[in-house]
Each structure stands twice: as structure tokens, then as C-alpha cells.
Design a protein around this motif. Structure first.
Motif, PDB file in Angstrom:
ATOM      1  N   GLN A   2     -53.591  -5.906  13.615  1.00 47.60           N
ATOM      2  CA  GLN A   2     -53.825  -7.279  14.070  1.00 47.60           C
ATOM      3  C   GLN A   2     -52.848  -7.580  15.198  1.00 47.60           C
ATOM      4  OE1 GLN A   2     -55.701 -10.206  12.808  1.00 47.60           O
ATOM      5  NE2 GLN A   2     -54.789 -10.948  14.720  1.00 47.60           N
ATOM      6  N   CYS A   3     -53.298  -8.306  16.202  1.00 44.15           N
ATOM      7  CA  CYS A   3     -52.363  -8.783  17.219  1.00 44.15           C
ATOM      8  C   CYS A   3     -51.430  -9.790  16.549  1.00 44.15           C
ATOM      9  CB  CYS A   3     -53.113  -9.444  18.367  1.00 44.15           C
ATOM     10  SG  CYS A   3     -52.017 -10.060  19.653  1.00 44.15           S
ATOM     11  N   ALA A   4     -50.139  -9.662  16.825  1.00 39.60           N
ATOM     12  CA  ALA A   4     -49.161 -10.508  16.133  1.00 39.60           C
ATOM     13  C   ALA A   4     -48.398 -11.410  17.092  1.00 39.60           C
ATOM     14  CB  ALA A   4     -48.196  -9.631  15.334  1.00 39.60           C
ATOM     15  N   GLU A   5     -48.956 -11.647  18.260  1.00 42.26           N
ATOM     16  CA  GLU A   5     -48.291 -12.525  19.230  1.00 42.26           C
ATOM     17  C   GLU A   5     -49.354 -13.491  19.738  1.00 42.26           C
ATOM     18  OE1 GLU A   5     -44.967 -12.176  20.609  1.00 42.26           O
ATOM     19  OE2 GLU A   5     -45.405 -14.078  21.585  1.00 42.26           O
ATOM     20  N   LEU A   6     -49.089 -14.783  19.618  1.00 40.67           N
ATOM     21  CA  LEU A   6     -50.087 -15.763  20.050  1.00 40.67           C
ATOM     22  C   LEU A   6     -50.451 -15.506  21.513  1.00 40.67           C
ATOM     23  CD1 LEU A   6     -51.787 -18.245  19.435  1.00 40.67           C
ATOM     24  CD2 LEU A   6     -49.879 -19.649  20.208  1.00 40.67           C
ATOM     25  N   CYS A   7     -51.730 -15.173  21.748  1.00 37.79           N
ATOM     26  CA  CYS A   7     -52.123 -14.734  23.085  1.00 37.79           C
ATOM     27  C   CYS A   7     -53.346 -15.488  23.590  1.00 37.79           C
ATOM     28  CB  CYS A   7     -52.377 -13.224  23.079  1.00 37.79           C
ATOM     29  SG  CYS A   7     -53.616 -12.716  21.873  1.00 37.79           S
ATOM     30  N   GLY A   8     -53.677 -16.595  22.985  1.00 40.08           N
ATOM     31  CA  GLY A   8     -54.805 -17.371  23.471  1.00 40.08           C
ATOM     32  C   GLY A   8     -55.734 -17.760  22.344  1.00 40.08           C
ATOM     33  N   SER A  47     -58.377 -16.681  21.077  1.00 41.20           N
ATOM     34  CA  SER A  47     -58.929 -15.699  20.142  1.00 41.20           C
ATOM     35  C   SER A  47     -57.875 -14.722  19.631  1.00 41.20           C
ATOM     36  CB  SER A  47     -60.093 -14.950  20.791  1.00 41.20           C
ATOM     37  OG  SER A  47     -61.224 -15.788  20.822  1.00 41.20           O
ATOM     38  N   HIS A  48     -56.629 -15.167  19.635  1.00 40.82           N
ATOM     39  CA  HIS A  48     -55.532 -14.330  19.124  1.00 40.82           C
ATOM     40  C   HIS A  48     -55.834 -13.808  17.715  1.00 40.82           C
ATOM     41  CE1 HIS A  48     -51.725 -13.364  17.273  1.00 40.82           C
ATOM     42  NE2 HIS A  48     -51.802 -14.439  16.520  1.00 40.82           N
ATOM     43  N   ALA A  49     -56.317 -14.709  16.853  1.00 37.73           N
ATOM     44  CA  ALA A  49     -56.572 -14.302  15.464  1.00 37.73           C
ATOM     45  C   ALA A  49     -57.784 -13.379  15.357  1.00 37.73           C
ATOM     46  CB  ALA A  49     -56.773 -15.532  14.577  1.00 37.73           C
ATOM     47  N   LEU A  50     -58.554 -13.289  16.437  1.00 41.04           N
ATOM     48  CA  LEU A  50     -59.754 -12.445  16.415  1.00 41.04           C
ATOM     49  C   LEU A  50     -59.505 -11.123  17.131  1.00 41.04           C
ATOM     50  CD1 LEU A  50     -62.318 -15.266  17.233  1.00 41.04           C
ATOM     51  CD2 LEU A  50     -61.649 -14.376  15.002  1.00 41.04           C
ATOM     52  N   MET A  51     -58.229 -10.809  17.355  1.00 42.37           N
ATOM     53  CA  MET A  51     -57.879  -9.579  18.065  1.00 42.37           C
ATOM     54  C   MET A  51     -57.421  -8.562  17.026  1.00 42.37           C
ATOM     55  SD  MET A  51     -55.410  -9.281  21.330  1.00 42.37           S
ATOM     56  CE  MET A  51     -55.008  -7.688  22.043  1.00 42.37           C
ATOM     57  N   ARG A  52     -58.397  -7.973  16.373  1.00 38.65           N
ATOM     58  CA  ARG A  52     -58.081  -7.070  15.269  1.00 38.65           C
ATOM     59  C   ARG A  52     -58.395  -5.637  15.653  1.00 38.65           C
ATOM     60  NH1 ARG A  52     -61.535 -10.611  11.129  1.00 38.65           N
ATOM     61  NH2 ARG A  52     -60.645 -12.616  11.704  1.00 38.65           N
ATOM     62  N   ILE A 111     -49.017 -11.129  27.082  1.00 40.23           N
ATOM     63  CA  ILE A 111     -48.321 -10.382  26.044  1.00 40.23           C
ATOM     64  C   ILE A 111     -49.100 -10.426  24.728  1.00 40.23           C
ATOM     65  CG2 ILE A 111     -46.205 -10.248  24.671  1.00 40.23           C
ATOM     66  CD1 ILE A 111     -44.671 -11.353  27.010  1.00 40.23           C
ATOM     67  N   HIS A 112     -49.302  -9.253  24.158  1.00 38.80           N
ATOM     68  CA  HIS A 112     -49.857  -9.134  22.816  1.00 38.80           C
ATOM     69  C   HIS A 112     -48.814  -8.446  21.943  1.00 38.80           C
ATOM     70  CE1 HIS A 112     -53.864 -10.143  24.404  1.00 38.80           C
ATOM     71  NE2 HIS A 112     -53.556  -9.358  25.423  1.00 38.80           N
ATOM     72  N   SER A 113     -49.135  -8.254  20.676  1.00 37.66           N
ATOM     73  CA  SER A 113     -48.210  -7.536  19.805  1.00 37.66           C
ATOM     74  C   SER A 113     -48.999  -6.645  18.854  1.00 37.66           C
ATOM     75  CB  SER A 113     -47.346  -8.527  19.024  1.00 37.66           C
ATOM     76  OG  SER A 113     -46.512  -7.830  18.118  1.00 37.66           O
ATOM     77  N   GLN A 154     -58.112  -8.626  26.652  1.00 39.01           N
ATOM     78  CA  GLN A 154     -58.417 -10.006  26.270  1.00 39.01           C
ATOM     79  C   GLN A 154     -59.778 -10.054  25.562  1.00 39.01           C
ATOM     80  OE1 GLN A 154     -57.662 -12.719  29.507  1.00 39.01           O
ATOM     81  NE2 GLN A 154     -58.841 -14.335  28.529  1.00 39.01           N
ATOM     82  N   TRP A 155     -59.989  -9.982  24.273  1.00 38.21           N
ATOM     83  CA  TRP A 155     -59.064  -9.768  23.192  1.00 38.21           C
ATOM     84  C   TRP A 155     -59.529  -8.569  22.396  1.00 38.21           C
ATOM     85  CZ3 TRP A 155     -59.837 -14.754  24.974  1.00 38.21           C
ATOM     86  CH2 TRP A 155     -58.674 -15.488  25.250  1.00 38.21           C
ATOM     87  N   TRP A 156     -59.111  -7.428  22.855  1.00 39.71           N
ATOM     88  CA  TRP A 156     -59.465  -6.191  22.167  1.00 39.71           C
ATOM     89  C   TRP A 156     -58.433  -5.144  22.554  1.00 39.71           C
ATOM     90  CZ3 TRP A 156     -61.222  -2.111  25.434  1.00 39.71           C
ATOM     91  CH2 TRP A 156     -61.491  -2.494  26.750  1.00 39.71           C
TER      92      TRP A 156
HETATM   93 CU1  CUA Z   1     -53.391 -10.542  21.451  1.00 39.03          CU
HETATM   94 CU2  CUA Z   1     -52.606 -12.229  19.936  1.00 39.03          CU
END
Ligand code: CUA
Length: 348
Positions: A214-220, A222-227, A178-180, A141-143
Motif C-alpha cells: 500500500q502507498c503509505a504517504e498521502l499523495c492525492g 486516490s492515495h488510499a487506492l494505490m495498492r 512523493i509516494h511511500s 499516479q496512482w499505480w
Molecule cells: Cu501514492 Cu499515497
């Protein structure tokens, strides 16, 4: 040919030309973007594009035909001057209804063949001689945490190094939600699900390069900041990187030296591991920092690894990455932050 139909056909031809021009445009006009599935760099990514491409063109044909008929009908049968009342009402047309039931079925069946064929081809390949490089990827969360096989002894964060031209199997899991995992030019997406492990594979490109993930599953929040980044290295570079990463930091450190002492005062010791002789920094809650100075980015791939960015990140992680588990440390003095940053930057 009625003039209306001629105009519609001319419009469609122009649209077709534009689409063909876009499709044939040189790469200089549409350079391969860092996260593009249409410029695959691995066997696995090519298998996916082999399905994606014909489906896209089938959709383009359907779009042009349907929009063409719609435009033709709208223009050809529009209300003429002096016309009164509703046009003639039509109900049911057996031929049409059978047609638009059968055509989609045929299209779906046609799409199913390449889809199933490549889906099976994407199953994890047998590896009787153990040639594949197996890496455990844990969504945080989120790395991202990357754990290499025991013989390499490497655990690192957010920057995945892979040897060129090698079969790689990534075993994906999560310790929270869940992340992707998605590196568009290297493979398809696959979810990281807590409590289970799912794998993807690909053969790395033969040329060294860097790829964005990039994380491709909405996970909270900072989802878009999980690179993250994937570095494909030449065989010697990879071996050298792995040997260095596996060992302790080469910076002479003791618990009493300035950097570690400041990180204890700042509470960093509670979450981060830094490997040196006699180190108390053993927590794996946050990213391992033993060689953080050699990474190109920090904070889950969102900031370049510069002293200024690192100082900002240490002070305000909650502002830079909403919901991150790392608390703000704006209570630290400038001197403490500078000491910590200088120490971390030195950890090559
Ligand atoms: Cu992890 Cu989106």
C-alpha cells in the motif's frame, strides 16, 4: 492499605491481565492480518519489529503507571462531603522535577541503542557477487511500475513477483510526487521521491505466498487506492513467470485485429504498451498491458481482474479512482468495450 488504593490496584491488575491476554492470544483469535507489522516474514521486517516490540512494552508500562497514579490521585483526593474551599496549593517539588526529567532521558537512551543498531543493520547490504535481485519501483499516479534487471527484461505493473528465499533490493523513485512503498510484512516504509532513488532490501520468505502492499504517504485523492501485491514464487514458478512476462503476448494480434483496432478507436493506444509483432502500442504513460489478463487485479490493485470490473474501469476510471490520469471512456459503445475487455482478458 486504604480501600481506594485497593480498588485502583485491582483495576490496574485487571487492565494488566487484559493486555497480557491480548499479547498471548493465539493466532486463531488474532490471525495475522495481511498488512500487519507484528507478523514479519523477512529478516528486514524482523529487525524493525525487534525495535518496535520493546518500545511498545515500555510504553505500556508508562501508560499503566501514569494512568494508575492519575486514577489514584483523582479518587483518593476527591472532594469529601462537607469540604469547603480549595485544597492546599503546592508549588515546585525538586525531587519530582529531577525524577521526571531523568527518567525520560534514561528511557530515550535505552531505546536509542537497539534503534541505532538495527538502523545500521538495515543499510543496503554489500553484494559483491551480485546475488541480489535489483528491481526499480516507480511510483505513478496512482499505480506502481516494476522494472526488473535487463537480463530478465520484465516491466510490469501493480503485481510484484519475487523468487523465494532471495535477497531483493528495491530501488524506489517516482515520476510525479512523493509516494511511500510499504509491504508491512516484508519491510519498512520508504518514500519514492521524484528525481532520486532510495533503496530498501529484504530476503524474501522461503515459502510462496502473497502479500499486500500500500502507498503509505498521502499523495492525492486516490492515495488510499494505490495498492499493490507481492507474490513470492518458488524458483521455477518465478523463472516461468519472468520468461513469459519478458516476451510479447502469445495472443495472435495484428493492428487490424478486433481488440487492437478497438483500442485505437478508444484512444487507449496513447498511453498503454502491448507488445506484439508490429505493435503501435508503445506508450509507457499507463501500465503495460502485454500480459494484463494474467494479473489478479487491475486499476492499481483496487479491483479483481474480472471482465465486468474491467469494463467498469474502462468506462469510469475517474469515478473509481478520483484524479487518475486515465479519462472516462463512457462514450464508447457497449460493443467496443466488450471487444476491448475480451482482448485484454485474453492477454495472459
Ligand atoms: Cu501514492 Cu499515497
Amino acid at each position: 492499605m486504604p480501600p481506594v488504593l485497593r480498588r485502583v490496584l485491582a483495576g490496574l491488575a485487571a487492565l494488566g491481565l487484559v493486555l497480557v491476554a491480548l499479547g498471548c492470544a493465539p493466532e486463531s483469535l488474532f490471525p495475522p492480518t495481511h498488512q500487519s507489522t507484528v507478523y514479519p516474514e523477512t529478516d528486514a521486517a524482523r529487525l524493525i519489529l525487534d525495535v518496535y516490540r520493546p518500545i511498545t512494552w515500555i510504553m505500556v508500562v508508562i501508560f499503566v503507571v501514569v494512568e494508575g497514579l492519575l486514577l489514584y490521585a483523582a479518587i483518593r483526593y476527591r472532594r469529601k462531603p462537607g469540604q469547603q474551599g480549595n485544597p492546599r496549593q503546592i508549588h515546585g517539588n525538586t525531587a519530582l522535577e529531577i525524577g521526571w526529567t531523568i527518567i525520560p532521558v534514561v528511557i530515550v537512551i535505552a531505546i536509542a541503542f537497539p534503534t541505532l543498531r538495527n538502523l545500521w543493520a538495515l543499510a543496503i547490504p554489500e553484494d559483491p557477487n551480485g546475488e541480489a535481485l535489483h528491481i526499480k519501483v516507480v511510483g505513478k499516479q496512482w499505480w506502481w511500475e516494476f522494472e526488473y534487471p535487463e537480463e530478465l527484461g520484465v516491466v510490469t505493473a501493480n503485481e510484484l513477483h519475487l523468487p523465494a528465499d532471495r535477497l531483493v533490493v528495491l530501488e524506489l523513485t517516482s515520476d510525479n510526487i512523493i509516494h511511500s512503498f510499504w509491504v508491512p510484512r516484508l519491510s519498512g516504509k520508504r518514500d519514492l521521491v521524484p528525481g532520486r532513488s532510495q533503496a530498501i532490501w529484504f530476503t524474501t520468505p522461503s515459502e510462496p505466498a502473497m502479500y499486500y502492499g500500500q502507498c503509505a504517504e498521502l499523495c492525492g485523492p486516490s492515495h488510499a487506492l494505490m495498492r499493490f501485491r507481492v507474490f513470492v514464487d518458488g524458483p521455477e514458478e518465478f523463472a516461468a513467470w519472468a520468461a513469459k512476462e519478458a516476451g510479447p503476448t502469445v495472443v495472435p494480434s495484428t493492428m487490424e485485429s478486433d481488440g487492437p483496432a478497438a483500442m485505437i478507436a478508444g484512444g487507449c493506444v496513447a498511453c498503454h504498451k502491448i507488445d506484439f509483432e508490429g505493435s503501435f502500442f508503445q506508450s509507457r504513460l499507463g501500465p503495460i498491458l502485454t500480459h494484463v489478463g494474467s494479473r489478479s487485479t487491475i486499476a492499481g490493485g483496487i479491483l479483481d481482474n474480472t471482465p465486468d470490473n474491467m469494463a467498469e474501469w474502462i468506462r469510469f476510471p475517474e469515478r473509481l479512482k478520483p484524479g487518475a490520469l486515465m479519462p472516462n471512456n463512457d462514450w464508447l459503445t457497449d460493443e467496443q468495450v466488450d471487444t476491448i475487455v475480451a482482448y485484454l482478458q485474453s492477454l495472459e
